[in-house]
Design an enzyme around this catalytic site. Structure first.
Site, PDB file in Angstrom:
ATOM      1  N   LYS A   1       1.864 -14.072   9.122  1.00 55.87           N
ATOM      2  CA  LYS A   1       1.172 -15.257   9.630  1.00 55.87           C
ATOM      3  C   LYS A   1       1.254 -15.352  11.148  1.00 55.87           C
ATOM      4  O   LYS A   1       0.329 -15.854  11.792  1.00 55.87           O
ATOM      5  CB  LYS A   1       1.740 -16.523   8.981  1.00 55.87           C
ATOM      6  CG  LYS A   1       1.352 -16.669   7.521  1.00 55.87           C
ATOM      7  CD  LYS A   1       1.613 -18.077   7.022  1.00 55.87           C
ATOM      8  CE  LYS A   1       1.056 -18.241   5.617  1.00 55.87           C
ATOM      9  NZ  LYS A   1       1.161 -19.635   5.135  1.00 55.87           N
TER      10      LYS A   1
ATOM     11  N   LYS B   1      -5.043  -8.590  -2.021  1.00 52.23           N
ATOM     12  CA  LYS B   1      -5.092  -9.712  -2.951  1.00 52.23           C
ATOM     13  C   LYS B   1      -6.303 -10.599  -2.645  1.00 52.23           C
ATOM     14  O   LYS B   1      -6.661 -10.803  -1.487  1.00 52.23           O
ATOM     15  CB  LYS B   1      -3.802 -10.523  -2.820  1.00 52.23           C
ATOM     16  CG  LYS B   1      -3.651 -11.665  -3.803  1.00 52.23           C
ATOM     17  CD  LYS B   1      -2.304 -12.350  -3.582  1.00 52.23           C
ATOM     18  CE  LYS B   1      -2.143 -13.571  -4.460  1.00 52.23           C
ATOM     19  NZ  LYS B   1      -0.860 -14.265  -4.209  1.00 52.23           N
TER      20      LYS B   1
ATOM     21  N   LYS C   1      -8.714 -17.009  -0.553  1.00 46.72           N
ATOM     22  CA  LYS C   1      -9.755 -17.944  -0.126  1.00 46.72           C
ATOM     23  C   LYS C   1      -9.926 -17.957   1.390  1.00 46.72           C
ATOM     24  O   LYS C   1     -10.910 -18.477   1.902  1.00 46.72           O
ATOM     25  CB  LYS C   1      -9.446 -19.351  -0.636  1.00 46.72           C
ATOM     26  CG  LYS C   1      -8.095 -19.909  -0.239  1.00 46.72           C
ATOM     27  CD  LYS C   1      -7.854 -21.261  -0.905  1.00 46.72           C
ATOM     28  CE  LYS C   1      -6.475 -21.834  -0.597  1.00 46.72           C
ATOM     29  NZ  LYS C   1      -5.400 -21.163  -1.334  1.00 46.72           N
TER      30      LYS C   1
END
Length: 334
Positions: free
Chosen positions: A115, A197, A200
């Protein structure tokens, strides 16, 4: 005498409309666990603000995510369904557990590194310490079992470490939780980059299927899904990730074993695989889409359910906070 049910807790961030991967990898299992466990499921909105959010958009997404949980079969009469920020004990416990957790442990968290790379302009302290908040979420309810994807197992391991450390220092206080990772269907991959993976947050909208995508959109996205040049439908995720991903989606949505799914497509081509997968997905999504649309028109009901869920969650959380405060030498007025 009836045995006491174990407690399960999990949560999902309101960072956008949930995907088919969220449903097949998590929410479907959550719904199935409701009869066997004391189940607590939360909209993890505090976790979402480690990345900057538009306040009005975040508020809307919290309600939408809550509605989707209910539409996916999470029953607020059988489970405690709540919004994380509406239970202040989460942040209370998080500070204490910050004082139990070592910096070296947080430095090893792979998601912080990922992140930080994605949000280099906002590498904040919350992003670094949010695994402690996640541990506090779990320990607050004395959860025995935490349904997580394989990529989240590291966070449960940290939770186990800090719970054991606290118990050793102050006496038995927390249940040391175990991760629950479904053996099949737990990891749905991107339709465009099947080595990754399904997410969204993927910049390519053709890479994921949203639970709110209409039937035509589902068909269109699956027709564009990446396969390969082999022309034979077989499950081999290491060498043929695209075809294997479609087979996984089909088998789970059609409630069929992988062996039976491969037999079903024996001699057929990729066009048949994509069309039948789309049909199976739409059969699963139709009732979810319908119930979600209905719930969004009843704001009073959603608000009432959120309030009820927060009150039930807080009643459990307060007991843990009182015990922890007493153990570490603090006064708890609540």
């Amino acid at each position: 005498m009836e045995s006491v049910r174990k407690t399960v807790l999990s949560g999902i961030q309101p960072s956008g409309v949930l995907t088919l991967g969220n449903y097949l990898g998590a929410l479907k299992q959550w719904a199935q666990m409701q009869d066997d466990y004391l189940s607590l499921y939360m909209v993890a909105d505090l976790h979402s603000i480690t990345v900057r959010q538009e306040p009005a958009v975040l508020r809307r997404r919290i309600s939408e995510t809550y509605a989707l949980l209910l539409a996916c079969g999470i029953d607020p009469d059988r489970s405690i369904v709540f919004v994380q920020s509406q239970v202040p004990e989460h942040t209370q416990l998080s500070w204490i557990m910050n004082c139990i957790t070592y910096v070296g442990e947080l430095n090893r968290m792979t998601q912080f590194k990922d992140k930080s790379a994605k949000h280099a302009d906002n590498v904040n302290a919350g992003l670094f310490t949010y695994p402690v908040l996640m541990a506090s979420d779990i320990l607050l309810y004395q959860a025995h079992c935490v349904p997580v994807g394989a990529d989240q197992k590291q966070h449960v391991e940290l939770t186990r470490d800090v719970a054991t450390r606290f118990n050793n220092a102050y006496g038995e206080t927390f249940v040391v939780p175990e991760p629950y990772i479904p053996k099949f269907g737990a990891r749905i991959m991107s339709l465009q980059e099947p080595e990754k993976k399904m997410s969204k947050s993927d910049p390519n909208p053709n890479a994921f299927l949203l639970l709110t995508d209409d039937a035509d959109t589902v068909v269109r996205k699956l027709r564009r899904a990446v396969t390969d040049c082999e022309g034979v439908i077989a499950y081999d995720p290491e060498n043929r990730p695209g075809v294997s991903n479609l087979l996984t989606i089909y088998s789970v949505c059609a409630n069929m074993s992988m062996e039976d799914a491969q037999k079903h497509f024996d001699g057929l081509g990729y066009g048949a695989l994509k069309q039948e997968t789309a049909d199976a997905v739409n059969a699963v999504l139709d009732p979810i889409r319908e119930e979600y649309a209905r719930l969004l028109t009843d704001k009073a009901y959603l608000s009432e359910r959120m309030k009820d869920g927060a009150e039930k969650a807080s009643a459990i959380a307060r007991k843990t906070i009182r015990k922890v405060y007493r153990k570490v030498g603090l006064d708890c007025m609540r």
